[in-house]
Design a protein around this motif. Structure first.
Motif: not given
Length: 72
Positions: A33-50
């Motif tokens: 859920s969320g707007q495009k910028n929120q979805l991108i932020k969520r994916l960036k967080g996963v990428s950073f943690l990986a």
């Protein structure tokens, strides 16, 4: 790290459609859920943690990387 540096299937996250971002989040069992910028932020967080996890294992290969210890 610039926004253009983070890609999914070789494409910058910002250039992906919302449907593509949601599909990527669904594959990772993350909220869609969320707007495009929120979805991108969520994916960036996963990428950073990986990346952080891989770097930690390279720097400290013989350490236990778990935060929890269980006892019997």
């Amino acid at each position: 790290m610039a926004d253009e540096d983070i890609t999914l299937d070789g494409k910058p996250l910002q250039s992906l459609r919302v449907a593509d971002l949601k599909a990527a989040l669904e594959q990772r069992n993350l909220p869609k859920s969320g707007q495009k910028n929120q979805l991108i932020k969520r994916l960036k967080g996963v990428s950073f943690l990986a990346c952080y996890g891989r770097l930690k294992k390279m720097l400290f290969p013989h350490r236990v990387h778990s935060l929890y210890v269980t006892t019997i």
